[in-house]
Write an enzyme that holds these catalytic residues in place. Structure first.
Site, PDB file in Angstrom:
ATOM      1  N   ILE A 152       0.833  -1.200   0.000  1.00  0.00           N
ATOM      2  CA  ILE A 152       0.000   0.000   0.000  1.00  0.00           C
ATOM      3  C   ILE A 152       0.870   1.253   0.000  1.00  0.00           C
ATOM      4  O   ILE A 152       0.606   2.214  -0.737  1.00  0.00           O
ATOM      5  CB  ILE A 152      -0.954  -0.010   1.202  1.00  0.00           C
ATOM      6  CG1 ILE A 152      -1.913  -1.199   1.107  1.00  0.00           C
ATOM      7  CG2 ILE A 152      -1.742   1.301   1.277  1.00  0.00           C
ATOM      8  CD1 ILE A 152      -2.793  -1.391   2.325  1.00  0.00           C
ATOM      9  N   ASP A 171      11.380   2.839   6.250  1.00  0.00           N
ATOM     10  CA  ASP A 171      11.049   1.414   6.338  1.00  0.00           C
ATOM     11  C   ASP A 171      12.358   0.658   6.501  1.00  0.00           C
ATOM     12  O   ASP A 171      13.123   0.506   5.545  1.00  0.00           O
ATOM     13  CB  ASP A 171      10.315   0.936   5.087  1.00  0.00           C
ATOM     14  CG  ASP A 171       9.703  -0.452   5.283  1.00  0.00           C
ATOM     15  OD1 ASP A 171      10.334  -1.293   5.953  1.00  0.00           O
ATOM     16  OD2 ASP A 171       8.591  -0.693   4.760  1.00  0.00           O
ATOM     17  N   ALA A 231      -4.042   3.182   8.186  1.00  0.00           N
ATOM     18  CA  ALA A 231      -3.449   1.843   8.278  1.00  0.00           C
ATOM     19  C   ALA A 231      -4.073   1.064   9.429  1.00  0.00           C
ATOM     20  O   ALA A 231      -5.000   0.269   9.231  1.00  0.00           O
ATOM     21  CB  ALA A 231      -1.938   1.960   8.451  1.00  0.00           C
ATOM     22  N   ASP A 256      -8.580   7.464   9.723  1.00  0.00           N
ATOM     23  CA  ASP A 256      -9.593   6.467   9.343  1.00  0.00           C
ATOM     24  C   ASP A 256      -9.674   5.321  10.341  1.00  0.00           C
ATOM     25  O   ASP A 256     -10.636   4.560  10.338  1.00  0.00           O
ATOM     26  CB  ASP A 256      -9.257   5.913   7.948  1.00  0.00           C
ATOM     27  CG  ASP A 256     -10.302   4.928   7.438  1.00  0.00           C
ATOM     28  OD1 ASP A 256     -11.503   5.273   7.467  1.00  0.00           O
ATOM     29  OD2 ASP A 256      -9.910   3.813   7.015  1.00  0.00           O
ATOM     30  N   GLU A 261     -12.227   0.211  18.142  1.00  0.00           N
ATOM     31  CA  GLU A 261     -13.298   0.361  17.150  1.00  0.00           C
ATOM     32  C   GLU A 261     -14.433  -0.599  17.459  1.00  0.00           C
ATOM     33  O   GLU A 261     -14.188  -1.697  17.966  1.00  0.00           O
ATOM     34  CB  GLU A 261     -12.743   0.100  15.743  1.00  0.00           C
ATOM     35  CG  GLU A 261     -11.700   1.117  15.304  1.00  0.00           C
ATOM     36  CD  GLU A 261     -11.179   0.859  13.900  1.00  0.00           C
ATOM     37  OE1 GLU A 261     -11.630  -0.122  13.251  1.00  0.00           O
ATOM     38  OE2 GLU A 261     -10.323   1.618  13.434  1.00  0.00           O
ATOM     39  N   HIS A 279     -13.219   3.888   9.466  1.00  0.00           N
ATOM     40  CA  HIS A 279     -12.475   2.742   8.925  1.00  0.00           C
ATOM     41  C   HIS A 279     -13.021   2.338   7.544  1.00  0.00           C
ATOM     42  O   HIS A 279     -13.442   1.201   7.324  1.00  0.00           O
ATOM     43  CB  HIS A 279     -12.535   1.557   9.883  1.00  0.00           C
ATOM     44  CG  HIS A 279     -11.381   0.613   9.700  1.00  0.00           C
ATOM     45  ND1 HIS A 279     -10.849  -0.125  10.725  1.00  0.00           N
ATOM     46  CD2 HIS A 279     -10.655   0.275   8.605  1.00  0.00           C
ATOM     47  CE1 HIS A 279      -9.850  -0.875  10.279  1.00  0.00           C
ATOM     48  NE2 HIS A 279      -9.712  -0.643   8.985  1.00  0.00           N
ATOM     49  N   LEU A 280     -12.941   3.287   6.625  1.00  0.00           N
ATOM     50  CA  LEU A 280     -13.452   3.066   5.266  1.00  0.00           C
ATOM     51  C   LEU A 280     -12.372   2.639   4.288  1.00  0.00           C
ATOM     52  O   LEU A 280     -12.629   2.536   3.092  1.00  0.00           O
ATOM     53  CB  LEU A 280     -14.109   4.363   4.749  1.00  0.00           C
ATOM     54  CG  LEU A 280     -15.326   4.874   5.513  1.00  0.00           C
ATOM     55  CD1 LEU A 280     -15.859   6.142   4.867  1.00  0.00           C
ATOM     56  CD2 LEU A 280     -16.412   3.809   5.574  1.00  0.00           C
ATOM     57  N   GLY A 281     -11.160   2.380   4.791  1.00  0.00           N
ATOM     58  CA  GLY A 281     -10.038   2.076   3.900  1.00  0.00           C
ATOM     59  C   GLY A 281     -10.296   0.962   2.912  1.00  0.00           C
ATOM     60  O   GLY A 281      -9.833   1.004   1.766  1.00  0.00           O
ATOM     61  N   ALA A 282     -11.035  -0.054   3.326  1.00  0.00           N
ATOM     62  CA  ALA A 282     -11.299  -1.194   2.433  1.00  0.00           C
ATOM     63  C   ALA A 282     -12.717  -1.191   1.889  1.00  0.00           C
ATOM     64  O   ALA A 282     -13.141  -2.157   1.256  1.00  0.00           O
ATOM     65  CB  ALA A 282     -11.048  -2.500   3.184  1.00  0.00           C
TER      66      ALA A 282
END
Length: 529
Positions: A152, A171, A231, A256, A261, A279-282
């Site tokens: 991602i 990273d 994330a 998000d 949650e 939490h609309l990421g997916a």
């Protein structure tokens, strides 16, 4: 014969259901209702869930036939993977189903925070025209810091580069050369915090990343920075972010995901410069469709005994295209090894040579290990529990690779040391564009034999007439020889006859042949089971 049963415990896309219905009996249950779930899993082969169903150790105790649990999504917080592994149950998810969707949502939040889109929308709908209050900032020429260059993070970096942004990333598990190929500069976390005008988080939630962006880190950022977390909740410390926003040390945020949650109340909700989503990421139709079809295909692979690249509790990971054709061969070699050895070794070496060795070939070790146990263990042997079976039986397993293969393009050898110190080995390769399987070595004797359902191997003293005796005895018993090869170490030394036949050689006939030719060993291998 009844079809395998797949239990769908939560909503699955119609396309995913369609993939399953062609081969399986599909049942449905409300997975969030434990009282309904436990009896429903008693006689199923696969279970598909989303996030509401809790797949605990108790579920595995009730599901004696269960072979695979599939999560139609990415996270696995609701699945006890350790309990699944102990039960020999494969756990799969759909790790790539939402990567585009998640990347796009992160960028949507970043743009919304830069241009105050939700605030302007809300004000205008309330009859207020506030152009000057919601003046935003451009992305062009700004520096964006990407925390995590996984799948991602890479998509986000690529898309933000098209805005003429300067992309830096932190990273520790990515090489600088790989980042350079993406047009991204790798920096330390401290450098990223100090340089970035925008920070976007794309890390997994682990002990190392929990609270990674806390009060200490938020003391080091530009006061004009805007932070996006689409994330996992908890990577950005919400209390620390709230304080930084109050103090004017952070210019805005797009959030998000939350530590707990569902989240319907948070101090972050009271900041006008914070954009929040539940939490609309997916949450796109495309991502849901991909998740459903991906896990349905994984279930089909798992129930057919094939390797599943998206299995999370199987060592090896994704399988390179050049490696995939070798999986059936490696499993056959494991089965032939056990047939020749007549038991399980104390040490098993899987040796992979040739061009294929440049890839990750751990999966070939798993396939060979599965083959070693599949005919000697009463329970189902899978890519998941094969390493556990080896460990429980004291089998030391090693994988060796080398690009040196002088005679064949690629070779896989399964070699085992038995308790008495004897060594048994069998090697194979794939030839031609159709990847024809060939056995090329047995216990040091060279040959070229296409493996079939029924084979036999005899080791004896090299002398004339043996081939005729074997042929006569099999013919008298009505067993037709498909092919026969003879190998020997030296003239008059030890020799090996390798046979493929059209039907299984009865055990009594095998003993007769051994006695007639004075064979040291005589083994049959049947791959039809």
């Amino acid at each position: 014969m009844s079809k395998p049963v797949v239990l769908v415990a939560e909503e699955l896309s119609p396309a995913g259901i369609a993939v399953l219905e062609s081969d399986f009996e599909v049942r449905q249950v409300d997975g969030a209702d434990k009282a309904a779930l436990l009896p429903a899993v008693a006689d199923v082969d696969a279970l598909i869930v989303r996030s509401a169903t809790k797949v605990t150790a108790e579920v595995f105790q009730h599901a004696r036939r269960l072979r695979v649990v599939a999560r139609a999504g990415v996270g696995l917080d609701n699945v006890d993977v350790e309990a699944a592994t102990k039960a020999g149950v494969m756990v799969v998810n759909a790790p790539t189903s939402n990567i585009v969707t998640a990347a796009e949502h992160a960028i949507a939040l970043l743009l919304a925070t830069a241009r105050n889109v939700p605030q302007g929308h809300s004000a205008l709908k309330q009859g207020e025209w506030k152009r000057s209050k919601y003046t935003g900032v451009e992305l062009q020429g700004k520096t964006v810091g990407v925390l995590g260059l996984g799948r991602i993070g890479v998509l986000v970096a690529q898309r933000l580069a098209s805005f003429d942004m300067n992309v830096v990333a932190f990273d520790p598990y990515v090489q600088a050369a790989r980042a350079a190929q993406l047009g991204v500069k790798l920096v330390t976390l401290e450098e990223l915090l100090a340089e970035s005008d925008f920070i976007t988080v794309h890390l997994p939630k682990t002990a190392e990343t929990l609270g990674l962006i806390g009060d200490r880190e938020l003391q080091r950022v530009k006061p004009t920075v805007r932070i996006v977390n689409a994330a996992r909740g908890g990577i950005v410390d919400e209390a620390a972010l709230d304080l930084a926003l109050k103090d004017g040390r952070v210019a805005g945020a797009g959030i998000d995901v939350f530590s707990t949650e569902p989240c319907t109340e948070s101090p972050l909700f009271h900041h006008d410069n914070v954009v929040v989503t539940p939490h609309l990421g997916a949450s796109t139709h495309e991502a849901q469709e991909k998740a459903g079809t991906q896990v349905a295909r994984s279930v089909k692979l798992a129930l057919s005994g094939e390797f599943v690249p998206d299995a999370v509790n199987v060592q090896g990971g994704a399988v390179a295209e050049d490696v995939k054709p070798g999986l059936p061969l490696a499993e056959k070699l494991g089965r032939i090894f056990t047939g020749l050895a007549g038991g399980v070794p104390v040490r098993l070496d899987v040796v992979v040579r040739g061009e294929i060795a440049e890839h990750d070939v751990k999966v070939l070790e798993l396939a060979a290990l599965k083959g070693v146990f599949v005919d000697v263990i009463e329970e189902a042997v899978t890519f998941v529990n094969a390493p556990l079976l080896a460990r429980d039986r004291g089998v030391e397993v090693t994988l060796t690779t080398s690009d040196d293969s002088p005679d064949w393009r690629n070779v896989v050898q399964v070699r085992g040391t038995m308790a008495d110190g004897s060594v048994v080995s069998v090697s194979g390769t794939l030839t031609g564009p159709k990847h024809i399987e060939r056995i090329i070595e047995v216990n040091g004797y060279q040959m070229e034999l296409v493996p079939t359902e029924h084979m036999a191997f005899f080791v004896y003293s090299d002398r004339p007439g043996i081939v005729g005796v074997v042929g006569r005895l099999l013919g008298d018993a009505g067993v037709n020889i498909a092919s026969m090869q003879v190998g020997r170490d030296t003239k008059g030394g030890r020799a090996l006859i390798a046979l493929t036949v059209d039907s299984a050689i009865p055990a009594q006939l095998l003993d007769v042949i051994k006695n007639e030719i004075g064979a040291d060993t005589g083994r049959r291998v049947d791959l039809d089971g």
